[in-house]
Design a protein around this motif. Structure first.
Motif, PDB file in Angstrom:
ATOM      1  N   HIS A 124       0.837  -1.162  -0.098  1.00  0.00           N
ATOM      2  CA  HIS A 124      -0.004  -0.040  -0.017  1.00  0.00           C
ATOM      3  C   HIS A 124       0.779   1.313   0.093  1.00  0.00           C
ATOM      4  O   HIS A 124       1.767   1.413   0.846  1.00  0.00           O
ATOM      5  CB  HIS A 124      -0.988   0.016   1.221  1.00  0.00           C
ATOM      6  N   GLY A 134      -3.310   2.800 -11.065  1.00  0.00           N
ATOM      7  CA  GLY A 134      -3.080   3.558 -12.351  1.00  0.00           C
ATOM      8  C   GLY A 134      -3.751   2.748 -13.579  1.00  0.00           C
ATOM      9  O   GLY A 134      -4.464   3.309 -14.325  1.00  0.00           O
ATOM     10  N   VAL A 137      -7.419   2.099 -13.656  1.00  0.00           N
ATOM     11  CA  VAL A 137      -8.201   3.241 -14.051  1.00  0.00           C
ATOM     12  C   VAL A 137      -8.286   3.254 -15.659  1.00  0.00           C
ATOM     13  O   VAL A 137      -9.303   3.535 -15.999  1.00  0.00           O
ATOM     14  CB  VAL A 137      -7.551   4.429 -13.337  1.00  0.00           C
ATOM     15  N   LEU A 195     -11.735  -4.220 -12.280  1.00  0.00           N
ATOM     16  CA  LEU A 195     -12.675  -4.089 -11.144  1.00  0.00           C
ATOM     17  C   LEU A 195     -12.328  -4.843 -10.165  1.00  0.00           C
ATOM     18  O   LEU A 195     -12.198  -4.540  -8.973  1.00  0.00           O
ATOM     19  CB  LEU A 195     -14.097  -4.238 -11.750  1.00  0.00           C
ATOM     20  N   ARG A 198      -9.251  -3.761  -8.120  1.00  0.00           N
ATOM     21  CA  ARG A 198      -9.483  -2.545  -7.270  1.00  0.00           C
ATOM     22  C   ARG A 198     -10.410  -3.139  -5.853  1.00  0.00           C
ATOM     23  O   ARG A 198      -9.903  -2.722  -4.825  1.00  0.00           O
ATOM     24  CB  ARG A 198     -10.171  -1.518  -7.947  1.00  0.00           C
ATOM     25  N   MET A 199     -11.051  -3.974  -6.211  1.00  0.00           N
ATOM     26  CA  MET A 199     -12.066  -4.428  -5.246  1.00  0.00           C
ATOM     27  C   MET A 199     -11.153  -5.313  -4.230  1.00  0.00           C
ATOM     28  O   MET A 199     -11.383  -4.999  -2.837  1.00  0.00           O
ATOM     29  CB  MET A 199     -13.066  -5.308  -5.705  1.00  0.00           C
ATOM     30  N   ARG A 201      -7.989  -5.161  -3.731  1.00  0.00           N
ATOM     31  CA  ARG A 201      -7.143  -4.384  -2.943  1.00  0.00           C
ATOM     32  C   ARG A 201      -7.795  -3.486  -1.800  1.00  0.00           C
ATOM     33  O   ARG A 201      -7.692  -3.681  -0.631  1.00  0.00           O
ATOM     34  CB  ARG A 201      -6.452  -3.295  -3.797  1.00  0.00           C
ATOM     35  N   ALA A 202      -9.046  -2.953  -2.096  1.00  0.00           N
ATOM     36  CA  ALA A 202      -9.854  -2.254  -1.129  1.00  0.00           C
ATOM     37  C   ALA A 202     -10.278  -3.167   0.073  1.00  0.00           C
ATOM     38  O   ALA A 202     -10.090  -2.645   1.145  1.00  0.00           O
ATOM     39  CB  ALA A 202     -11.251  -1.737  -1.760  1.00  0.00           C
ATOM     40  N   LEU A 205      -7.157  -4.302   2.074  1.00  0.00           N
ATOM     41  CA  LEU A 205      -6.557  -3.084   2.804  1.00  0.00           C
ATOM     42  C   LEU A 205      -7.372  -3.182   4.178  1.00  0.00           C
ATOM     43  O   LEU A 205      -6.929  -2.703   5.137  1.00  0.00           O
ATOM     44  CB  LEU A 205      -6.543  -1.982   2.038  1.00  0.00           C
ATOM     45  N   GLU A 206      -8.726  -3.112   3.980  1.00  0.00           N
ATOM     46  CA  GLU A 206      -9.409  -2.872   5.025  1.00  0.00           C
ATOM     47  C   GLU A 206      -9.187  -3.956   6.171  1.00  0.00           C
ATOM     48  O   GLU A 206      -9.060  -3.565   7.405  1.00  0.00           O
ATOM     49  CB  GLU A 206     -10.896  -3.006   4.658  1.00  0.00           C
ATOM     50  N   THR A 209      -6.004  -3.792   8.429  1.00  0.00           N
ATOM     51  CA  THR A 209      -6.088  -2.794   9.599  1.00  0.00           C
ATOM     52  C   THR A 209      -6.729  -3.574  10.898  1.00  0.00           C
ATOM     53  O   THR A 209      -6.630  -2.719  11.947  1.00  0.00           O
ATOM     54  CB  THR A 209      -6.523  -1.455   9.297  1.00  0.00           C
ATOM     55  N   GLU A 210      -7.163  -4.932  10.783  1.00  0.00           N
ATOM     56  CA  GLU A 210      -7.946  -5.203  11.906  1.00  0.00           C
ATOM     57  C   GLU A 210      -6.965  -5.841  13.027  1.00  0.00           C
ATOM     58  O   GLU A 210      -5.676  -6.141  12.684  1.00  0.00           O
ATOM     59  CB  GLU A 210      -8.630  -6.452  11.336  1.00  0.00           C
ATOM     60  N   ARG A 214      -2.909  -7.730  13.053  1.00  0.00           N
ATOM     61  CA  ARG A 214      -1.645  -7.054  14.047  1.00  0.00           C
ATOM     62  C   ARG A 214      -1.330  -8.218  14.829  1.00  0.00           C
ATOM     63  O   ARG A 214      -0.303  -8.472  14.848  1.00  0.00           O
ATOM     64  CB  ARG A 214      -2.301  -5.920  14.294  1.00  0.00           C
ATOM     65  N   PRO A 238     -16.802  -9.502  -0.345  1.00  0.00           N
ATOM     66  CA  PRO A 238     -17.073  -8.358  -1.662  1.00  0.00           C
ATOM     67  C   PRO A 238     -16.580  -8.849  -2.757  1.00  0.00           C
ATOM     68  O   PRO A 238     -16.826  -8.496  -4.082  1.00  0.00           O
ATOM     69  CB  PRO A 238     -16.512  -6.991  -1.077  1.00  0.00           C
TER      70      PRO A 238
END
Lengths: 313, 533, 293
Positions: A124, A134, A137, A195, A198-199, A201-202, A205-206, A209-210, A214, A238
């Motif tokens: 990230h 990039g 997109v 698509l 990106r999905m 990755r998103a 990524l979320e 952080t949980e 960690r 998702p």
């Protein structure tokens, strides 16, 4: 689980009934007149009137709907108004190419996109992440036909490696079959890769952080294991949704790709039928679609329970 | 499950999917057959050529069926299935005798009864056929091969009608097929003709391709081929007409040698094709096509002849042709409603080539134009038609008219143009279309000059008793000089009344790979005489 | 200011010193994206004063001219000025893209939240969505035009409707996962009202996938609009949009690539800007992510 599946399968019937009725109404409210199309450009209004009467299109909508429904209950989707061929045979014929293209595209897209998305999430903020994002997109915003013509120009016309167009059923040889599918698959995959990557990755990524991730890190679990077993698995819902939507879109047919590569699939059939107001074909196709979507979505929902055991039905 | 098992499972799944994909495949064919792969401008879907006026069905007809007479390139009707014919001295009785050995594809001989039934069905649908039937007292079979047509009064267009080159062409079908209600399509299984090719029913997949094979029993005439007349000698075993919809893909497939013949490649792509030494580009339909502005005479503002004339003087054929075609090798100004270079082609009554905006504005004023909005229907899904409407719209706006250009698909337009209501209630004021020139060459065929109005007229419904009287007289005239004078008079009146506005003639060249030889010039695609190396 | 954070974690999160806008302002991605979009909006608004000519004016004799001093972006197949069409095209394309994405997200999210959370409604609502997905957009567009007339509204509605089930499905999937989370169960047990649970706990978790989906919908809408106009069911073709410019350029792509290149680049830039804003927005709105950054 079995009860759930059974309930869902039973649910197809009202869905299809509803769709059938809505589509029938939409069609009859649309302007355009199959009789005029059948008669051709030079036909006189009287001729068109008589053809309409012959086809029974001058009857009240409800009577027409009833007649169609009765036919349907006997397992008959009717015949095309234009080519006179049975609707079921026509749909069956167009289903093979669509299914082939959908399969290759989804398999290829997932193989490429999920790792890309995971890596982008893992790295990230680095240049790797930025280039993946990039490119995705660009993948969104390049029109499909530009990609298609680009591949054709480079690989078929310039390098002379693959054919420009056409679909060959697998029974005529797997080599021939695949060689005709490579370029359309590459073309169509770009947008899905964009698509799905990106999905992925998103979502990953979320999850990263949980707290438990960690904790896993702190316990010294290897990075790869964290990514694949914890992050990807938990981010799966998702991602699966998007893949499922992708399959649904592909089964619905991808008109532009099908016309650029001359693949006689369901997408082209639908648009041609809509533009020609070939009512029986449109009604049949949409009926098949609605059944297919119920099945695909059932598959997605079942996949949720596999990836996330907390989800129960 | 170990990874090997997992792999097997995947392979099995993939194989299952692929097996489904292969359903409906055709068996492989012998490689030594000569197969011609062609792409037609409009792929065949509705294929009964008597039922519909669509050109794709006409093209199908020329493959599968044959005609009694056929027009040659000099516009002379020549016998095709007919061996000999005679006209009685009182000019009322035609007697026709069929050639020997004519057979339908199922082996049955072609008889007089088949021909009479075919003429009757065609006569019920086709405009020129209806006219012929109006003049006909009786048609009778003398024997299996000879039949008679008796007229009520002398009629000059009997052979021209039977040899009509474009929709609807009077094709000869077996009696069983010809007995079908003219307002219904004949069954697919009834496409059994006596023409040079056989229709392959099992491979009729209009969304993919339509297939024909050589008819080995066809007996061609001895004369050299000329349009639909003369010898139709088939030199390939199989013709596949592929349904490729994307213009760029058609061009690329031809360049890559995947197809042999393209009826109408996009004119903008011709530079790509002509620079390829292995591709030949040539105009086969030498008569070309003509564009039409059609005004609705029923409703304001175009119920006023002055305002119609204003539009006539505001438009410029050059603009249409440049927008539509853009390459002046392939278009020509032509004010002749019956097509330049044909027996009745003339520019009598046409306005000067240069538009006269001052005159147009003056006419608008004289006509008392009150700012009524003109509803123009623009079909955006047909490449050759889409550019026409914007050109007229711009011209009308330039002389101060209010225009509402509504985009729609062609089939919506076709449905809507049949509405005689005012524009506010779903009607319209103007649309554009194009015609193959062969359909426009006489005042009888030319629907643009039909003056029957609301009943019996063509969309737009101009009503002009004088033109109708002249058209009747034309049909009765038996000598060409008189016909010519009548045609001029009709055109002059049609221009005064602005029944339609020609937007110029354009030629759509065909392209084929140079391994084809013997491609014929013809107003419809002719697949006989073509050989493939 | 911790409305959006799950209550269980609220104690851990530092209270935000600045407001939401303050945070957004400090995010470079959001700023860059916003600037680009603002420039596009200004260009669209000022179109007539940006050295443009009438974008609908045909000059058939000057068709397919390559970019030059007279035609900065070349001319199209009817001899219209491409530069002017691209500039004017920004108006409708931006509007269509943003409106469709917003509408689809709003409606889809609402439906998805309800379906995912209220078990009773789930089956019914989702089956209706399945059915909706089966109706092709082109058919819907043609029918809607029949009922009213070809206009921007019909186009937007026709493009939006097929997108709604997709969004709903995505949101519902996330909701199904979230509602089993301990903190949500805790919230339910403590008697928090349903709308509040949805708003506080569930919605924030759907934002990341929604933004991705939203940018995709926006980009796809611009292109779908093009396909509809091409098939005669969209915005009237004389009105320039990036989509119908590209659709019309399709036939001449290999001989006049500029007809597609310029609107294509504009579309890519727009999508990129929306993406950057979306990413920034997510990072700011999602407190857990913000913590990590």
């Amino acid at each position: 689980m079995a009860a759930f599946i059974l309930k869902r399968l039973l649910a197809t019937i009202p869905v299809m009934g509803m769709v059938a009725m809505v589509v029938f109404l939409i069609l009859r409210l649309s302007p355009g007149d199959p009789a005029a199309i059948l008669a051709g450009d030079a036909a006189t209004p009287e001729m068109i009137e008589q053809i309409r009467a012959n086809l029974g299109l001058d009857r009240p909508i409800l009577v027409q709907f009833g007649a169609w429904l009765w036919q349907l209950l006997q397992g008959d989707l009717g015949n095309s108004l234009l080519s006179l061929q049975p609707v079921s045979a026509t749909i069956g014929r167009c289903f093979g190419p669509t299914l082939s293209l959908a399969t290759t595209t989804i398999v290829f897209s997932v193989i490429v996109a999920v790792p890309l998305g995971v890596v982008a999430a893992w790295k990230h903020g680095t240049w790797i992440d930025r280039s993946v994002m990039g490119l995705s997109v660009v993948g969104f915003s390049v029109p499909v036909f530009v990609l298609g013509y680009g591949w054709i120009y480079a690989i078929a016309l310039w390098l002379r490696l693959l054919p420009v167009q056409g679909f060959v059923p697998i029974t005529e040889g797997i080599g021939l079959f695949l060689s005709h599918l490579v370029l359309p698959t590459l073309t169509l995959s770009v947008i899905f890769i964009a698509l799905i990557a990106r999905m992925t990755r998103a979502s990953v990524l979320e999850i990263l952080t949980e707290d438990y991730i960690r904790t896993a890190h702190a316990k010294g679990v290897s990075e790869r294991r964290v990514l694949v077993h914890h992050a990807l698995r938990n981010a799966a819902v998702p991602i699966v949704s998007v893949i499922g939507i992708g399959i649904a879109l592909l089964i619905g047919g991808v008109v532009v790709t099908e016309s650029v590569f001359n693949i006689p699939g369901l997408g082209r059939l639908t648009v041609d039928a809509v533009l020609a107001r070939d009512y029986p074909i449109i009604q049949g196709v949409i009926l098949v679609f609605s059944a297919a979507y119920v099945f695909i979505n059932l598959g997605i929902d079942l996949a949720y329970t596999v990836f996330d055991p907390r989800i129960r039905y | 499950m170990n990874s090997a098992q997992r792999l097997t499972r995947w392979t099995a799944a993939a194989a299952a999917v692929l097996a489904v994909a292969g359903v409906g495949a055709e068996p492989a064919r012998a490689q030594d057959q000569k197969t011609l792969k062609a792409v037609m401008t409009t792929p065949a879907r509705i294929i009964d050529p008597i039922f519909t006026t669509a050109y794709a069905a006409r093209n199908h007809g020329y493959m599968v069926f044959d005609t009694l007479f056929a027009l040659d390139e000099k516009f002379e009707p020549q016998p095709q299935m007919v061996k000999e014919w005679s006209l009685s001295p009182d000019q009322l009785t035609y007697t026709f005798t069929l050639r020997d050995g004519l057979k339908f594809h199922d082996g049955a001989p072609v008889t007089s009864e088949d021909c009479l039934a075919s003429i009757r069905r065609w006569g019920a649908n086709d405009g020129m056929g209806q006219k012929l039937m109006d003049f006909t007292k009786e048609m009778t079979a003398v024997n299996d091969k000879t039949f008679k047509l008796e007229l009520k009064e002398p009629y000059g267009l009997v052979l021209q009608s039977l040899g009509k080159p474009s929709s609807n062409v009077p094709f000869m079908m077996p009696k069983k097929a010809a007995k079908t209600d003219p307002k219904q399509q004949i069954a697919l299984a009834d496409h059994i003709g006596s023409g040079p090719f056989k229709f392959v029913l099992d491979e009729f997949k209009p969304d993919t391709k339509v297939v024909y094979v050589k008819n080995p029993d066809y007996i061609p005439r001895a004369e050299p081929p000329s349009w639909g007349a003369g010898a139709k000698i088939v030199k390939v075993d199989r013709v596949e007409q592929l349904n490729i919809t994307d213009a760029q893909t058609i061009t690329n497939a031809l360049i890559n040698g995947e197809i042999d013949f393209v009826e109408g490649p996009a004119i903008d792509h011709l530079p790509m094709l002509t620079k390829d030494a292995k591709i030949k580009v040539e105009i086969l339909k030498t008569l070309g096509s003509i564009g039409m502005v059609r005004l609705n005479h029923l409703h304001p503002p175009f119920d006023n002849v002055k305002i119609r004339q204003a539009v006539l003087h505001a438009v410029n054929q050059d603009d249409y042709l440049e927008a539509q075609i853009g390459n002046n090798e392939y278009f020509k100004r032509c004010a002749a409603m019956f097509i330049c270079g044909t027996p009745f082609g003339s520019d009598v009554g046409a306005p000067p080539a240069k538009p006269d905006l001052e005159l147009a504005k003056k006419l608008l004023k004289e006509g008392g134009y009150d700012g009524t909005t003109v509803v123009v229907m623009q079909p955006t899904d047909i490449g050759i038609l889409a550019p026409l409407a914007p050109v007229t719209v711009q011209a009308m706006r330039a002389i101060g008219m209010k225009v509402d250009m509504q985009s729609m698909d062609w089939q919506t337009l076709v449905g809507r143009r049949a509405k005689q209501e005012p524009p506010a209630q779903g009607g319209w004021n103007m649309f554009h279309t194009t015609w193959v020139a062969a359909d426009m060459v006489t005042p009888v065929q030319n629907l643009g000059v039909n003056g029957r109005g609301k009943t019996g007229g063509w969309f737009g419904w101009p009503e002009d008793k004088e033109v109708e009287a002249l058209r009747d007289e034309f049909a009765r005239a038996t000598d060409v000089a008189k016909q010519k004078k009548l045609a001029d008079a009709i055109q002059k009146k049609a221009y005064e009344d602005v029944m339609w506005i020609p937007t110029g003639v354009y030629y759509e060249p065909s392209a084929w790979r140079t391994n084809l030889a013997g491609v014929l010039k013809s107003p419809f695609p002719a697949f006989w005489n073509i050989d493939k190396r | 200011m911790t409305v959006l954070a799950p209550s269980g974690e609220a104690l851990l999160a530092k209270p935000r010193r600045v407001g939401l806008f303050g945070q957004l302002r400090r995010n470079p991605a959001v700023i860059a994206g916003a600037v680009v979009l603002a420039v596009l909006v200004v260009v669209a608004a000022l179109a007539p004063w940006l050295h443009t000519v009438d974008p609908e004016f045909l000059k058939p004799r000057f068709r397919l001219r390559a970019p030059s001093a007279a035609y900065w972006f070349g001319s199209d197949a009817l001899g219209r000025d491409n530069y002017s069409r691209v500039v004017y095209g920004a108006r409708i394309s931006l509007f269509v893209g943003v409106t469709v994405a917003t509408l689809a997200l709003l409606l889809g999210t609402t439906i998805g939240l309800v379906a995912g959370y209220v078990r009773l409604l789930d089956a019914i609502v989702m089956r209706v969505m399945d059915g909706l997905m089966a109706i092709p957009g082109i058919l819907l567009a043609i029918a809607m035009i029949a009922l009213s007339k070809a206009s921007l509204t019909t186009v937007i509605v026709a493009i939006t409707i097929p997108e709604i089930p997709r969004v709903a499905r995505l949101v519902r999937g996330v909701v199904l996962t979230i509602r089993e989370e301990p903190y949500v169960e805790a919230a339910i047990a403590s008697g928090t009202r349903l709308p509040l649970i949805l708003w506080r706990h569930v919605l924030p978790n759907t934002i990341a996938p929604l933004i991705v989906q939203g940018t995709y919908i926006a980009a796809a809408a611009v292109l779908t609009e093009a396909i509809l106009s091409f098939l005669g069911a969209g915005v009237p073709t004389e009105i320039p949009t990036w989509g119908n410019m590209m659709a019309e350029g399709r036939r001449v792509f290999q001989i006049a690539p500029w007809t597609i290149f310029f609107p294509g680049v504009c579309l890519a830039v727009t999508v990129f800007a929306i993406n950057m804003m979306g990413d920034g927005l997510r990072d700011t709105l999602d407190p857990r992510l913000a913590k990590r950054l």
